[in-house]
Scaffold this motif. Structure first.
Motif, PDB file in Angstrom:
ATOM      1  N   PHE A 173     -25.211 -76.424 -22.439  1.00  0.00           N
ATOM      2  CA  PHE A 173     -25.485 -75.020 -22.755  1.00  0.00           C
ATOM      3  C   PHE A 173     -25.473 -74.811 -24.265  1.00  0.00           C
ATOM      4  N   SER A 174     -26.109 -73.720 -24.669  1.00  0.00           N
ATOM      5  CA  SER A 174     -26.219 -73.382 -26.088  1.00  0.00           C
ATOM      6  C   SER A 174     -25.236 -72.278 -26.444  1.00  0.00           C
ATOM      7  N   ILE A 175     -24.900 -72.194 -27.728  1.00  0.00           N
ATOM      8  CA  ILE A 175     -24.089 -71.090 -28.249  1.00  0.00           C
ATOM      9  C   ILE A 175     -24.722 -70.622 -29.552  1.00  0.00           C
ATOM     10  N   ASP A 176     -24.851 -69.311 -29.698  1.00  0.00           N
ATOM     11  CA  ASP A 176     -25.333 -68.688 -30.927  1.00  0.00           C
ATOM     12  C   ASP A 176     -24.280 -67.669 -31.346  1.00  0.00           C
ATOM     13  N   ALA A 177     -23.657 -67.889 -32.516  1.00  0.00           N
ATOM     14  CA  ALA A 177     -22.620 -66.974 -33.014  1.00  0.00           C
ATOM     15  C   ALA A 177     -23.042 -66.434 -34.372  1.00  0.00           C
ATOM     16  N   ARG A 178     -22.836 -65.105 -34.578  1.00  0.00           N
ATOM     17  CA  ARG A 178     -23.289 -64.467 -35.819  1.00  0.00           C
ATOM     18  C   ARG A 178     -22.267 -63.447 -36.317  1.00  0.00           C
ATOM     19  N   HIS A 179     -22.157 -63.348 -37.646  1.00  0.00           N
ATOM     20  CA  HIS A 179     -21.269 -62.361 -38.267  1.00  0.00           C
ATOM     21  C   HIS A 179     -21.716 -62.166 -39.704  1.00  0.00           C
ATOM     22  N   ILE A 180     -21.446 -61.001 -40.269  1.00  0.00           N
ATOM     23  CA  ILE A 180     -21.802 -60.743 -41.664  1.00  0.00           C
ATOM     24  C   ILE A 180     -20.762 -61.299 -42.628  1.00  0.00           C
ATOM     25  N   ASN A 181     -19.590 -61.709 -42.098  1.00  0.00           N
ATOM     26  CA  ASN A 181     -18.510 -62.246 -42.921  1.00  0.00           C
ATOM     27  C   ASN A 181     -18.346 -63.726 -42.598  1.00  0.00           C
ATOM     28  N   GLY A 182     -18.513 -64.576 -43.607  1.00  0.00           N
ATOM     29  CA  GLY A 182     -18.456 -66.005 -43.389  1.00  0.00           C
ATOM     30  C   GLY A 182     -17.106 -66.494 -42.902  1.00  0.00           C
ATOM     31  N   GLU A 183     -16.021 -65.908 -43.426  1.00  0.00           N
ATOM     32  CA  GLU A 183     -14.679 -66.328 -43.013  1.00  0.00           C
ATOM     33  C   GLU A 183     -14.408 -65.949 -41.566  1.00  0.00           C
ATOM     34  N   GLU A 184     -14.871 -64.781 -41.165  1.00  0.00           N
ATOM     35  CA  GLU A 184     -14.689 -64.370 -39.781  1.00  0.00           C
ATOM     36  C   GLU A 184     -15.501 -65.242 -38.831  1.00  0.00           C
ATOM     37  N   LEU A 185     -16.721 -65.592 -39.250  1.00  0.00           N
ATOM     38  CA  LEU A 185     -17.550 -66.464 -38.422  1.00  0.00           C
ATOM     39  C   LEU A 185     -16.897 -67.829 -38.257  1.00  0.00           C
ATOM     40  N   GLN A 186     -16.344 -68.347 -39.337  1.00  0.00           N
ATOM     41  CA  GLN A 186     -15.673 -69.645 -39.269  1.00  0.00           C
ATOM     42  C   GLN A 186     -14.433 -69.572 -38.384  1.00  0.00           C
ATOM     43  N   SER A 187     -13.656 -68.508 -38.544  1.00  0.00           N
ATOM     44  CA  SER A 187     -12.455 -68.328 -37.721  1.00  0.00           C
ATOM     45  C   SER A 187     -12.803 -68.277 -36.240  1.00  0.00           C
ATOM     46  N   PHE A 188     -13.839 -67.495 -35.901  1.00  0.00           N
ATOM     47  CA  PHE A 188     -14.237 -67.374 -34.503  1.00  0.00           C
ATOM     48  C   PHE A 188     -14.663 -68.720 -33.933  1.00  0.00           C
ATOM     49  N   THR A 189     -15.530 -69.427 -34.662  1.00  0.00           N
ATOM     50  CA  THR A 189     -16.069 -70.674 -34.122  1.00  0.00           C
ATOM     51  C   THR A 189     -14.993 -71.759 -34.031  1.00  0.00           C
ATOM     52  N   GLU A 190     -14.036 -71.757 -34.950  1.00  0.00           N
ATOM     53  CA  GLU A 190     -12.937 -72.722 -34.850  1.00  0.00           C
ATOM     54  C   GLU A 190     -12.079 -72.441 -33.616  1.00  0.00           C
ATOM     55  N   ASN A 191     -11.746 -71.167 -33.399  1.00  0.00           N
ATOM     56  CA  ASN A 191     -10.979 -70.805 -32.200  1.00  0.00           C
ATOM     57  C   ASN A 191     -11.779 -71.102 -30.934  1.00  0.00           C
ATOM     58  N   MET A 192     -13.075 -70.847 -30.995  1.00  0.00           N
ATOM     59  CA  MET A 192     -13.935 -71.079 -29.837  1.00  0.00           C
ATOM     60  C   MET A 192     -13.944 -72.561 -29.449  1.00  0.00           C
ATOM     61  N   THR A 193     -14.128 -73.434 -30.432  1.00  0.00           N
ATOM     62  CA  THR A 193     -14.184 -74.865 -30.113  1.00  0.00           C
ATOM     63  C   THR A 193     -12.843 -75.383 -29.601  1.00  0.00           C
ATOM     64  N   GLU A 194     -11.750 -74.859 -30.131  1.00  0.00           N
ATOM     65  CA  GLU A 194     -10.430 -75.221 -29.598  1.00  0.00           C
ATOM     66  C   GLU A 194     -10.315 -74.831 -28.131  1.00  0.00           C
ATOM     67  N   ASN A 195     -10.765 -73.625 -27.820  1.00  0.00           N
ATOM     68  CA  ASN A 195     -10.708 -73.149 -26.435  1.00  0.00           C
ATOM     69  C   ASN A 195     -11.571 -73.987 -25.502  1.00  0.00           C
ATOM     70  N   LEU A 196     -12.751 -74.382 -25.980  1.00  0.00           N
ATOM     71  CA  LEU A 196     -13.626 -75.216 -25.168  1.00  0.00           C
ATOM     72  C   LEU A 196     -12.945 -76.549 -24.833  1.00  0.00           C
ATOM     73  N   GLN A 197     -12.287 -77.129 -25.822  1.00  0.00           N
ATOM     74  CA  GLN A 197     -11.603 -78.399 -25.588  1.00  0.00           C
ATOM     75  C   GLN A 197     -10.439 -78.229 -24.617  1.00  0.00           C
ATOM     76  N   THR A 198      -9.742 -77.100 -24.721  1.00  0.00           N
ATOM     77  CA  THR A 198      -8.618 -76.830 -23.814  1.00  0.00           C
ATOM     78  C   THR A 198      -9.098 -76.763 -22.365  1.00  0.00           C
ATOM     79  N   VAL A 199     -10.210 -76.069 -22.149  1.00  0.00           N
ATOM     80  CA  VAL A 199     -10.766 -75.976 -20.793  1.00  0.00           C
ATOM     81  C   VAL A 199     -11.186 -77.359 -20.294  1.00  0.00           C
ATOM     82  N   ALA A 200     -11.831 -78.134 -21.169  1.00  0.00           N
ATOM     83  CA  ALA A 200     -12.270 -79.476 -20.780  1.00  0.00           C
ATOM     84  C   ALA A 200     -11.088 -80.342 -20.351  1.00  0.00           C
TER      85      ALA A 200
END
Length: 440
Positions: A288-315
């Protein structure tokens, strides 16, 4: 501009929109397909060239097929204000995306020339060769060449769906790669792009003009979840390594995490495939694909880092393997505050209603903004529809947007002082947008 003149202007604009839409018009589906370096693409560029010349503008193509129409300045001949957008479309696209910005520039310059005569500095319209990435897996080829960011080596080997190479297609219509010595233009002092919103904010709030302050950063991923395919009837639930079960939990988690961050962050899973994709087999693999967007680079990075951690936890919990490939990573791009202020002042002066907002889609403006002061104007898009034959903007909203653009171009092109500084924001990561066909 009186009411009668304004009404005529709206009518003329609609006629031009429908005229330009003839090039690549799909008589069956009602949309436009005008892909880079196709015959219809070339016909459209040549028709625009003729139209510009009939108004007395100086025209020229650059090496890769960007078309420019210039109103020459009287005093500052080495300073150019640029406006316009892209001429290419997605497959079966609409009548407004891209080509509206070109025609808006045409009507703005025509009005300025007739009303005020020759400007102090050059004002140019550009009909950019390509932005969408619909024929070849590369986006914003036109603007990247103007800004000196395109690398011919990145496109020489890529091919379209019919197996024709980028270089072959370009050569067929009479264009070529720029030579190494042909760098970015140093006369460009500002760029303004008028575009449909491609969202429903302006329409919902009944506001005719959006003044863009930021273009969102984007991160895109391909995720591959690998479990074990097995018989759906004989494999107990507790013994399964079900890739679909894991993917479903992951996607649900992505949505919940995005909601917790709140606006303006958005995250989308837009594509999913299961293997073997059979009703009576537990899926062994899901992509599956993921598209994430934000006007703030730090917030986008924070979200995607938390997201990938969560994906690994589920796996780990389900007992599957996961591979996460981030293939696009483009930072948010701010628009130039000085030009934003100029547009605001012009709207106030003309009593035009506007909203300060961000762009959730990518545009050529984000390429130019890395080197020169840049701004964007939006007009409403009915139901937020874009990349679709149903694209539509009310004529009165089109006229309001062009009034704002005209005022800004007057201020930049006809006034004595131009206190705009050269941009110094980070360069886009070009390599992440190559090799993937992508609507921006």
């Amino acid at each position: 501009m009186n009411v009668e003149h304004e009404s005529q202007w709206e009518q003329d604009l609609l006629e031009k929109i429908n005229w330009l839409a003839q090039f690549g018009k799909d008589s069956e589906n009602g949309g436009i397909t005008r892909l880079l370096y196709s015959e219809t693409w070339l016909d459209a560029q040549l028709a625009l060239k003729k139209m510009f010349e009939e108004e007395g503008f100086h025209t020229e193509f650059d090496e890769v097929g960007n078309l420019f129409a210039r109103l020459n300045g009287s005093d500052y001949m080495n300073e150019t204000i640029l406006t316009g957008s892209h001429i290419d479309t997605v497959k079966n696209g609409g009548l407004y995306d891209g080509q509206l910005g070109i025609l808006a520039g045409f009507f703005a310059l025509k009005h300025l020339q007739q009303t005020y005569g020759q400007p102090l500095r050059n004002i140019e319209i550009v009909s950019m060769a390509e932005e969408e990435g619909s024929r070849f897996p590369y986006i914003m080829w036109g603007s990247k060449n103007i800004a000196g960011q395109a690398n011919p080596e990145d496109v020489k080997q890529i091919k379209d769906a019919n197996g024709e190479s980028f270089e072959e297609a370009m050569s067929k219509v009479g264009f070529r790669f720029k030579k190494p010595r042909e760098t970015a233009r140093d006369d460009l002092k500002a760029f303004i792009e008028l575009h449909i919103e491609q969202g429903n904010v302006l329409e919902t709030e009944e506001i005719p003009i959006g003044i863009v302050q930021h273009i969102v950063g984007q991160r895109r991923y391909n995720v591959e979840v690998t479990g074990q395919a097995n018989h759906a009837g004989t494999t107990p639930m507790g013994y399964r390594r079900d890739a679909m079960n894991a993917a479903a939990r992951m996607i649900h988690g992505i949505n919940d995490l995005a909601l917790s961050y709140g606006d303006p962050l958005v995250a989308t899973v837009g594509e999913i495939q299961a293997q073997p994709g059979t009703v009576n087999v537990v899926p062994g693999k899901v992509m599956f694909s993921i598209d994430a967007r934000h006007i703030n680079g730090e917030e986008l990075q924070s979200f995607t880092e938390n997201m990938t951690e969560n994906l690994q936890t589920v796996a780990d919990h389900i007992g599957v393997e996961i591979d996460i490939d981030m293939w696009m990573d483009e930072p948010p791009v701010p628009m130039d505050p000085a030009i934003v202020d100029i547009i605001k002042q012009q709207c106030d002066k003309q009593q035009l209603t506007y909203k300060l907002m961000h762009s959730g889609a990518g545009h050529d403006a984000q390429v130019f903004a890395q080197d020169i002061p840049t701004a964007m104007l939006f007009v409403p898009s009915r139901d937020g529809i874009s990349h679709n034959p149903q694209e539509y903007t009310e004529p009165k909203d089109l006229a309001e947007g062009i009034k704002a653009l005209t005022g800004a171009l007057y201020e930049l092109g006809y006034e004595n002082e131009l206190s705009l500084n050269k941009k110094g924001i980070p360069k886009m990561n070009e390599t992440t947008t190559i090799g993937k066909e992508s609507e921006v």
